[in-house]
Design an enzyme around this catalytic site. Sequence first.
Site, short mmCIF file in Angstrom:
data_model
loop_
_atom_site.label_atom_id
_atom_site.label_comp_id
_atom_site.label_asym_id
_atom_site.label_seq_id
_atom_site.Cartn_x
_atom_site.Cartn_y
_atom_site.Cartn_z
N ASP A 37 -4.91 -0.19 2.66
CA ASP A 37 -5.93 0.59 3.43
C ASP A 37 -7.15 -0.50 3.55
O ASP A 37 -7.48 -1.07 2.66
CB ASP A 37 -6.45 1.70 2.52
N ASN A 38 -8.05 -0.24 4.60
CA ASN A 38 -9.25 -1.30 4.81
C ASN A 38 -10.65 -0.44 4.50
O ASN A 38 -11.45 -0.84 4.56
CB ASN A 38 -9.35 -1.63 6.34
N ASP A 62 -6.54 -4.81 6.53
CA ASP A 62 -6.65 -4.31 7.97
C ASP A 62 -5.37 -4.49 8.54
O ASP A 62 -4.83 -5.37 8.87
CB ASP A 62 -7.94 -4.89 8.77
N LEU A 77 0.18 5.38 8.63
CA LEU A 77 -0.76 6.53 8.70
C LEU A 77 -2.19 5.86 9.06
O LEU A 77 -3.21 6.63 9.24
CB LEU A 77 -1.03 7.26 7.44
N LYS A 95 -7.79 -0.69 18.65
CA LYS A 95 -6.97 -1.68 17.94
C LYS A 95 -6.17 -1.12 16.76
O LYS A 95 -5.21 -1.49 16.74
CB LYS A 95 -8.15 -2.76 17.45
N THR A 96 -6.80 -0.39 16.11
CA THR A 96 -5.95 0.18 14.69
C THR A 96 -4.82 0.83 15.36
O THR A 96 -3.58 0.49 14.76
CB THR A 96 -7.06 1.21 13.95
N ARG A 110 11.38 -7.18 10.96
CA ARG A 110 11.75 -8.22 10.14
C ARG A 110 12.39 -7.75 8.82
O ARG A 110 13.40 -8.41 8.35
CB ARG A 110 10.53 -9.05 9.61
N TYR A 149 -8.69 7.48 20.62
CA TYR A 149 -7.94 8.05 19.83
C TYR A 149 -6.59 8.60 20.35
O TYR A 149 -5.41 8.05 19.94
CB TYR A 149 -8.53 9.22 18.85
N ARG A 190 -14.84 17.82 10.56
CA ARG A 190 -13.56 18.55 10.93
C ARG A 190 -13.85 20.01 10.55
O ARG A 190 -14.62 20.30 9.47
CB ARG A 190 -12.48 18.04 10.41
N1 LIG Z 1 -5.64 15.06 9.10
C1 LIG Z 1 -5.10 15.46 10.27
O1 LIG Z 1 -5.24 16.89 10.62
C2 LIG Z 1 -4.40 14.69 11.22
C3 LIG Z 1 -4.08 15.24 12.36
C4 LIG Z 1 -3.35 14.25 13.32
C5 LIG Z 1 -2.62 13.29 12.98
N2 LIG Z 1 -3.36 12.54 11.94
C6 LIG Z 1 -2.86 11.16 11.54
O2 LIG Z 1 -2.37 11.18 10.13
C7 LIG Z 1 -3.08 9.99 9.59
C8 LIG Z 1 -3.94 10.16 8.55
O3 LIG Z 1 -4.99 11.10 8.67
P1 LIG Z 1 -6.00 11.45 7.61
O4 LIG Z 1 -6.48 12.74 8.12
O5 LIG Z 1 -5.39 11.07 6.35
O6 LIG Z 1 -7.43 10.36 8.10
P2 LIG Z 1 -8.12 9.56 7.17
O7 LIG Z 1 -9.36 9.01 7.98
O8 LIG Z 1 -8.44 10.15 5.69
O9 LIG Z 1 -7.28 8.49 6.72
C9 LIG Z 1 -7.03 7.25 7.41
C10 LIG Z 1 -6.87 5.97 6.58
O10 LIG Z 1 -6.60 5.03 7.47
C11 LIG Z 1 -7.40 4.00 6.69
N3 LIG Z 1 -7.49 3.04 8.08
C12 LIG Z 1 -8.38 3.23 9.39
N4 LIG Z 1 -8.25 2.09 9.81
C13 LIG Z 1 -7.57 1.13 9.31
C14 LIG Z 1 -7.19 -0.11 9.55
N5 LIG Z 1 -7.52 -0.75 10.72
N6 LIG Z 1 -6.54 -0.76 8.33
C15 LIG Z 1 -6.23 -0.17 7.35
N7 LIG Z 1 -6.55 0.75 7.16
C16 LIG Z 1 -7.19 1.64 8.20
C17 LIG Z 1 -8.66 4.58 6.43
O11 LIG Z 1 -9.42 3.78 5.74
C18 LIG Z 1 -8.07 5.71 5.82
O12 LIG Z 1 -8.09 5.60 4.42
C19 LIG Z 1 -3.93 9.16 10.74
O13 LIG Z 1 -3.06 8.19 11.64
C20 LIG Z 1 -4.00 10.32 11.93
O14 LIG Z 1 -4.29 9.84 12.98
C21 LIG Z 1 -4.10 13.50 10.91
#
Ligand SMILES: NC(=O)c1ccc[n+]([C@@H]2O[C@H](COP(=O)([O-])OP(=O)(O)OC[C@H]3O[C@@H](n4cnc5c(N)ncnc54)[C@H](O)[C@@H]3O)[C@@H](O)[C@H]2O)c1
Length: 323
Positions: A37-38, A62, A77, A95-96, A110, A149, A190
């Site tokens: 996680d970043n 990242d 995730l 980008k992410t 890999r 997004y 949210r």
């Molecule tokens: N919570 C929801 O209702 C929901 C709904 C639909 C989809 N999602 C998907 O589920 C996943 C988790 O969602 P969440 O609610 O836990 O969100 P969150 O923002 O709490 O968690 C996302 C995590 O990704 C990390 N992150 C972001 N960019 C990064 C990068 N470039 N490199 C490394 N780490 C990075 C963040 O620091 C964070 O810890 C996401 O992909 C989100 O799109 C969540």
Amino acid sequence: MNSFKRKRILVTGGAGFVGSHLCRRLLDDGQDVLCVDNLYTGNKDNIVDLLDHPYFEFLRHDVTLPLFVEVDQIYNLACPASPVHYQAAPIQTTKTSIMGALNMLGLARRTNSRIFQASTSEVYGDPHIHPQHEGYWGNVNPIGLRSCYDEGKRCAETLFFDYQRELDVDIKVGRIFNTYGPNMHPDDGRVVSNFIIQALLNKPITIYGDGQQTRSFCYVSDLVEAFVRFMETPKGFTGPVNLGNPGEFTIKQLAEMVIELTGSSSELSFKPLPSDDPTQRCPDISLASRELGWQPEIQLREGLQKTISYFDQLLAEGRYKMD
Ligand SMILES: NC(=O)c1ccc[n+]([C@@H]2O[C@H](COP(=O)([O-])OP(=O)(O)OC[C@H]3O[C@@H](n4cnc5c(N)ncnc54)[C@H](O)[C@@H]3O)[C@@H](O)[C@H]2O)c1
């Protein structure tokens, strides 16, 4: 004889809301977890109790950059999930999603690992059909404020399916609908976290529009159960699979339930609806029920109670202050 073999499992975004619950669940299942996680929206507090666990590792990294590790499974995730956060850095969000998907798919190829993608109901945009099933292609604005997004996640899905078709990577794509629970960000805008914090502080509860738009709310442990079951399905069952709770509530009903459960004196305050806000969002989970033998078990009232306790503690410990 016990034939259990501990798997090395990478969870990107593991310090976020959903990721932290997934890491905990995988450790409980006896797996060896690498959390990457970043910390853009994630928080070490979400995983601090895991840092001493012998089968848990945290790596600040990242996902837009390549990662070289040896793993057996990947849950991808990493991506800010709340509009407030992803709109604060829209280019980084795209980008992410896209470079993160490319890097993780490359790693899966890999290491010959199975890889799960956390996609989203946002791929359906402002849908013309209700409830949404996986065959629906969506109604997405490609140039709006949410597009970084929505389109990022759509392109990530494209990459997943092309890696599967062209390179035989073992993919699983889950489309997640609104999920809530402990470890959500208090200030991520949210609806569940907003309402709970406002209610606990006896502040007016902000409703955008007339509150008649509906949402479905899935409690996080139900979602994580679906992830783990999906990951164990045979190769070739790729999804996409909707993962969410089909119970529909209006935003106004949610606000009223939160007020009741917190015993708050908050009043409802109505504000204009932001652009591109969907009027209705509800998953059709028949595919998940059939293929994963799964359906959500936690009722909204029970899940809200657990989430309220979490935020109550956060406020009591002074870990969150409202501006
Ligand atoms: N919570 C929801 O209702 C929901 C709904 C639909 C989809 N999602 C998907 O589920 C996943 C988790 O969602 P969440 O609610 O836990 O969100 P969150 O923002 O709490 O968690 C996302 C995590 O990704 C990390 N992150 C972001 N960019 C990064 C990068 N470039 N490199 C490394 N780490 C990075 C963040 O620091 C964070 O810890 C996401 O992909 C989100 O799109 C969540």
